[in-house]
Structure formats: C-alpha cells, structure tokens
Design a protein around this motif. Structure first.
Motif, PDB file in Angstrom:
ATOM      1  N   LYS A  56       0.874  -1.104   0.032  1.00 48.77           N
ATOM      2  CA  LYS A  56       0.068   0.049  -0.230  1.00 48.77           C
ATOM      3  C   LYS A  56       0.827   1.211  -0.014  1.00 48.77           C
ATOM      4  O   LYS A  56       2.010   1.381   0.794  1.00 48.77           O
ATOM      5  CB  LYS A  56      -0.891  -0.107   1.208  1.00 48.77           C
ATOM      6  CG  LYS A  56      -1.744   1.174   1.558  1.00 48.77           C
ATOM      7  CD  LYS A  56      -3.018   1.377   0.496  1.00 48.77           C
ATOM      8  CE  LYS A  56      -3.720   2.360   0.839  1.00 48.77           C
ATOM      9  NZ  LYS A  56      -5.244   2.365  -0.166  1.00 48.77           N
ATOM     10  N   ASP A  57       0.444   2.301  -0.789  1.00 48.83           N
ATOM     11  CA  ASP A  57       1.260   3.402  -0.845  1.00 48.83           C
ATOM     12  C   ASP A  57       0.730   4.167   0.462  1.00 48.83           C
ATOM     13  O   ASP A  57       0.062   5.220   0.540  1.00 48.83           O
ATOM     14  CB  ASP A  57       0.786   4.474  -1.676  1.00 48.83           C
ATOM     15  CG  ASP A  57       1.514   5.623  -2.357  1.00 48.83           C
ATOM     16  OD1 ASP A  57       2.575   5.719  -1.378  1.00 48.83           O
ATOM     17  OD2 ASP A  57       1.445   6.527  -2.720  1.00 48.83           O
ATOM     18  N   THR A  93       4.592   1.402   4.596  1.00 50.18           N
ATOM     19  CA  THR A  93       5.040   0.329   3.696  1.00 50.18           C
ATOM     20  C   THR A  93       5.478   0.679   2.120  1.00 50.18           C
ATOM     21  O   THR A  93       6.011   0.166   1.277  1.00 50.18           O
ATOM     22  CB  THR A  93       3.737  -0.652   3.219  1.00 50.18           C
ATOM     23  OG1 THR A  93       2.713   0.139   3.100  1.00 50.18           O
ATOM     24  CG2 THR A  93       3.479  -1.559   4.510  1.00 50.18           C
ATOM     25  N   LYS A  94       5.350   2.202   1.943  1.00 49.89           N
ATOM     26  CA  LYS A  94       5.888   2.746   0.824  1.00 49.89           C
ATOM     27  C   LYS A  94       7.346   2.465   0.550  1.00 49.89           C
ATOM     28  O   LYS A  94       8.126   2.788   1.239  1.00 49.89           O
ATOM     29  CB  LYS A  94       5.498   4.198   0.877  1.00 49.89           C
ATOM     30  CG  LYS A  94       5.808   4.840  -0.634  1.00 49.89           C
ATOM     31  CD  LYS A  94       5.856   6.175  -0.612  1.00 49.89           C
ATOM     32  CE  LYS A  94       6.272   6.889  -1.843  1.00 49.89           C
ATOM     33  NZ  LYS A  94       6.101   8.587  -1.760  1.00 49.89           N
ATOM     34  N   GLY A  95       7.466   1.751  -0.523  1.00 47.89           N
ATOM     35  CA  GLY A  95       8.938   1.665  -1.151  1.00 47.89           C
ATOM     36  C   GLY A  95       9.526   0.368  -0.444  1.00 47.89           C
ATOM     37  O   GLY A  95      10.917   0.178  -0.640  1.00 47.89           O
ATOM     38  N   LEU A  96       8.772  -0.446   0.469  1.00 51.14           N
ATOM     39  CA  LEU A  96       9.314  -1.640   0.899  1.00 51.14           C
ATOM     40  C   LEU A  96       9.637  -2.444  -0.150  1.00 51.14           C
ATOM     41  O   LEU A  96       8.886  -2.885  -1.008  1.00 51.14           O
ATOM     42  CB  LEU A  96       8.285  -2.150   1.756  1.00 51.14           C
ATOM     43  CG  LEU A  96       8.313  -1.659   3.289  1.00 51.14           C
ATOM     44  CD1 LEU A  96       7.456  -2.526   4.305  1.00 51.14           C
ATOM     45  CD2 LEU A  96       9.844  -1.588   3.956  1.00 51.14           C
ATOM     46  N   ARG A 120       7.605  10.126   4.204  1.00 51.46           N
ATOM     47  CA  ARG A 120       7.574   9.242   3.272  1.00 51.46           C
ATOM     48  C   ARG A 120       6.277   9.301   2.213  1.00 51.46           C
ATOM     49  O   ARG A 120       6.371   8.453   1.091  1.00 51.46           O
ATOM     50  CB  ARG A 120       7.461   7.814   3.940  1.00 51.46           C
ATOM     51  CG  ARG A 120       8.975   7.515   4.665  1.00 51.46           C
ATOM     52  CD  ARG A 120       8.728   6.278   5.321  1.00 51.46           C
ATOM     53  NE  ARG A 120       8.026   5.278   4.705  1.00 51.46           N
ATOM     54  CZ  ARG A 120       8.694   4.187   3.613  1.00 51.46           C
ATOM     55  NH1 ARG A 120      10.076   4.660   3.432  1.00 51.46           N
ATOM     56  NH2 ARG A 120       8.263   3.449   3.270  1.00 51.46           N
ATOM     57  N   THR A 121       5.389  10.130   2.390  1.00 51.95           N
ATOM     58  CA  THR A 121       4.439  10.414   1.514  1.00 51.95           C
ATOM     59  C   THR A 121       4.618  11.212   0.574  1.00 51.95           C
ATOM     60  O   THR A 121       3.743  11.590  -0.585  1.00 51.95           O
ATOM     61  CB  THR A 121       3.060  10.803   2.347  1.00 51.95           C
ATOM     62  OG1 THR A 121       3.473  12.093   2.689  1.00 51.95           O
ATOM     63  CG2 THR A 121       2.626   9.971   3.502  1.00 51.95           C
TER      64      THR A 121
END
Length: 562
Positions: free
Chosen positions: A350-351, A355-358, A509-510
């Motif tokens: 999910k963005d 979790t972004k970029g994991l 991170r968003t």
C-alpha cells in the motif's frame, strides 16, 4: 566636464552600492522560495523540528561513487547532494558532505568495514556499466553515513518494491531521501527512550524469545518483556508506547483481554500477530501433518475492533523455499531447497508511510484476514499477496511430499489477499454493556477511545529464523538457506515510528516527485526545431534588441546635435 563625468559614473555607483547592500542584507535575512510544483526544496515540519535540535555540526559521507555511473545513478547522487544542501539551509548548525568510496579502505580493513555497513542495511550492489570494451560490473554502495564528533549511523537510500522498473525505484528512492537523512540525524541528536512492551506468558515468541524485535529496535526504544498476569490495572500499561502480542499459543483470560482493551481505549498502540492455525513443521516429512485451528482468546477483541483472523492458510505462487534433506553426497548430508507455497514473498504494498517503497516481506504460514463492521474505525490494508494465491481452510494438510509435483497454476486464482491491516480511529470497548472481570472498577472503565491497532495473520512475521550451522537467531528478515535479507526489519521500524508519531518524520515518506520523461517520438521528430529554438532564437532576440536600442539612441542624440 566634471559634472558630465559624475553623471556618467552615477549609474555604476548605484549598481555597486545596491550589490553591496544586497550582500549585507543576505547575511542578516535568511529566506528561501521554493517555486517547484512538488515543493522539492522544502522540508516537512517534522524534519525542521529535528534540525532545530542540532547543537553541533553534522557530516554526511555519500557512499554512492564510481566512474561512469549511468544517468539514473548520477541523478540519485545529485539528489543526495541537493537534499543535504536543503537540510543545511534549514539547520542552525553546519551540515557538510563529501564522497567516500568504501573500496578505498585498506585491503586489510576492507572486509570489516563493509561488514559494518551491512549493520546499517547498506549492502553492496553490482551495477553493470557500459564501457568501450563492453559492459563491466561495478560494485556500488547506495547509502550514506551520518556522523557528529562522537557517533555515526547510516542508511540505505536505494529502495523500491519488487516488480518496479529502474526509473520507478530511483524516483521512489529520491522521494524517500528526506526521511532517510532526517531519520539518521534524529538517531544522533535525540535517541528514543520510549518504552515498548512484549507480552509474555502465553507461548509468545517461542521461536526466538523476542530476539527479532530486540535486534531490530535496540538503540531506538527500551523493550520490556511483560508478564501480563502481573499487571494490576490498565494504568500499569499506560507508559508503554506500543504493546506487541507475537504468536501466542495459549488462551488469554478475560482479565488480560480487559487490560489490553483498556490500554487501546486510553490511546495505546497495539500490534497483534496471531496464527489462525497451528503448524508443526517438524512433522511435515513422510505422510505429513495437518494444520489445525488454534484459539488465542483474542478473537472477540479483534472482531470488535473490525478485523478477523481466519482459520485457514494462504498459499502463493510467489513463494519461498524450505530446505529438506535429499540423501547424502559422499559422506556429506545433501540439502536442497523445496518450493514451499506456505512461505509467501509478499511484494505488493500500500502507498502508505509504513509500507511505501518496501521490498519483499517474508511470511511463514499466514492466515487470511477479513474486515467486519466497526463504526468509527478506518481499516487500511498494508501488504498483499501476489496475483496467484489461494486459501486452504483448516484442517490443512502440510507435507513435503505434496511439493514433489508442480502445483496447478489454475488453482491459484485469488489476487492480492490482504496480509496486514492498520486500524485507526475511535474504537468501542469489547466490554461495553458487559460485566467487567472481577477486580476492576466501573468508575475507571472507558467505553470508547482513540487508538491504533495493527494485525498480522502470521505470528512469526517479526520472529527471527535460526542459523543452519549453529542454531543461533539470525537478524530479522534473513533467510537461513538463501541468506537473502527480506524487508521485515524495515517494516517493523517504519510501523513503530508511525504508531509512536504518525505526524513525525515518517510522514515525509508520503512525498511524491513526478517523473517527467521525454516523449522519444517527439524528440526524434522535433529535434532540429528545438535545437534551432534553444541555440539561434536567443541570439536573434539579442541582436534585434541591441539593434533597437542602437536605433533609439541614434534618433535621440542625432536630434540634439542638430
């Protein structure tokens, strides 16, 4: 004559005076104007808060170096420089940077130094660059080291989800630069002292006794193993920022569930990792065994909060491997990797700041999750299975012999099953309109409250696996057979930061930077036109402007002479 000379020099004196005045004002007034659409050169308020705490200079070593780096890597390299300069502009103390090649370390110390980088998650990457003689492999270290006079820390800056193209990975890495750098600086200037509880007494963390959590979070938080039966009231848990329940095998009592419930009602953060079924992998050889439903006593509590862990197992064709004995080779035991669909390599994220970029997160025997109605609670799925999954309802046969044949692909028809949920909002207590457990006062009871709950259908997701050589616990996320390091540790760290301070630096991170690639067809068709516009048009405009000014001056002064 003197008056004419003074008039001629007056514009130059004004110009020089203006430049000097502007230079003096620039030393007294510090300001920046970010005219980019995405505010590329602005910082999140939480990052500015971290920088405001600096009391000494910081130095950043950029490890991404090398001759003939491709364009994408040079763009990332330049973005690191720009980010450091932006940080320096907002910082009360100097933040400097320099380039450092880990391969320049003396040969006798190089192996130890590269090993120390892996502790920060900075692993070397083989990059293939074009040379006159063809492609050549080049070892790069896409990371940074941040240090002050006493301490040093580091961060990996090249990160992306599996399945992304090179441009997407680079762009996402650039988007996360602010978070990675600010997070590293925060570790230096203000180490966390918040307390985290790991609940004990119900067979939790049976595999590694909590090593995975401790190893991943040590230095950032104080971790305490808490026997819940010793807590007398919800206030005994109030000082913990997060409570972890990791893979229980025994049932929680009503009294213990009440303590957890009231912890959430009072604004606490709860992370629950429970198995829907119990599996004894040691019995999977021969005729195999069966995964049977298991109860933890937390089912009603989670249902009230809006989530249900089902009594089943997920299989996925994006699977991991399990080492099994395949006879002997001479006098040596021969082990081979067996495709094991019960071990899921989850790479769809999910963005979300967590979790972004994991990269890929590793699951071992995961149960499916369903959401149920819970008013006031926002439910966000964080991690998903692949496009080829299936659910097996308990009892589920678990046998190595079943994997001797290739699994039927048509049976894996389910897509993107949620593997983790974040619940946020106003929760209603499980004990509303119910009798409270003995020993608790109605006066202290809260019927509802705002908190955060994260649920995994796998009790082992944050438990370390053990080394095949000596049986010692491995770093969280490391697979003992392939030595591949999955993103479980990074997931844990991101999740903890979000739960503790969702509006802090984790929120950076968003940020998104839009990729604006050139249209290759238009470039080929309009190349000559734009070369003319960019090269000749400015010269033509300059000549025309100069001619016009010359004509005006000629007209003006020729009349005076007459």
């Amino acid at each position: 004559m003197k008056k004419s000379a003074l008039n001629n020099s007056k514009p130059w004196l004004i110009l020089i005076g203006g430049v000097i005045l502007f230079a003096l004002l620039s030393q007294l007034i510090n300001f920046r104007i970010d005219l980019t659409e995405e505010k590329r050169y602005s910082l999140h308020p939480a990052t500015e808060e971290v920088l405001s705490q600096l009391t000494e200079p910081i130095h950043v070593d950029i490890l991404l170096v090398g001759d003939n780096l491709p364009g994408g890597m040079r763009r990332l390299q330049k973005s690191i420089e720009e980010t450091v300069r932006t940080f320096n502009a907002y910082s009360p103390e100097k933040i400097t940077y320099s380039y450092f090649d880990p391969l320049s370390v003396a040969q006798t110390e190089q192996e130890a130094f590269i090993g120390s980088l892996t502790e920060y998650g900075i692993n070397p990457t083989n990059l293939y660059v074009s040379q006159n003689t063809g492609q050549q492999a080049q070892l790069i270290f896409p990371g940074i080291l941040v240090s002050n006079e006493e301490f040093e820390t580091g961060a990996l800056i090249l990160k992306g989800e599996r399945g992304m193209g090179p441009d997407e990975i680079l762009n996402q890495s650039i988007e996360n630069l602010e978070f990675e750098l600010s997070n590293a600086i925060k570790k230096l200037v203000s180490p966390e002292e918040s307390a985290i509880a790991m609940i004990m007494g119900h067979g939790e963390m049976s595999e590694d006794e909590g090593f995975g959590l401790v190893e991943a979070l040590d230095g950032q938080f104080e971790l305490f193993k808490v026997p819940l039966e010793q807590a007398q009231s919800p206030t005994d848990l109030a000082n913990f920022k997060i409570i972890f329940i990791e893979g229980p095998r025994e049932i929680y009592s009503d009294r213990e569930i009440y303590l957890i419930d009231q912890y959430v009602m009072n604004g606490g953060n709860l992370v629950v990792m429970v198995d829907g079924v119990a599996v004894d992998i040691s019995q999977a050889g021969g005729d195999g065994t069966f995964a049977m439903p298991v109860d933890s006593g937390l089912e009603n509590l989670l249902f009230k909060y809006g989530i249900r862990v089902n009594k089943d197992l997920i299989q996925d064709l994006n699977f991991g491997y399990f080492p099994v004995m395949a006879g002997n080779f001479g006098n040596q035991d021969q082990m081979v990797p067996l495709p094991w669909p019960f071990y899921i390599q989850a790479g769809i994220m999910k963005d979300h700041p967590i979790t972004k970029g994991l990269d890929v997160v590793y699951y071992r025997f995961a149960s499916s999750l369903d959401t149920v109605l819970a008013e006031g609670v926002k439910k966000t799925p964080l991690i998903f299975s692949s496009d080829n999954s299936r659910i097996l309802t308990a009892p589920v046969r678990v046998a190595f012999s079943d994997m001797e044949q290739e699994p039927p692909i048509e049976a894996f028809s389910m897509k993107n099953l949620p593997l983790a949920y974040l619940l946020e909002g106003e929760f209603t207590s499980l004990f509303k309109n119910r009798f409270l457990p003995e020993g608790f006062s109605k006066a202290d009871f809260k019927e509802s409250g705002s908190g955060k709950v994260v649920v995994f259908g796998d009790g082992d997701v944050f438990q370390s696996q053990r080394s095949l050589q000596d049986g010692s616990p491995l770093p969280l996320g490391e697979d003992p057979f392939s030595q591949f390091i999955f993103a479980n540790k990074l997931l844990l760290r991101n999740m903890v930061q979000y739960l503790v301070d969702p509006d802090g630096i984790i929120a950076s991170r968003t940020r998104t930077f839009q990729i604006r690639p050139l249209n290759k067809v238009k470039v080929a068709q309009q190349k000559t036109f734009w070369q003319f516009v960019n090269v000749l048009v400015p010269i033509i405009i300059l000549l025309l402007t100069g001619s016009f000014v010359w004509w005006i001056r000629t007209q003006k002064y020729s009349r005076k002479i007459k």
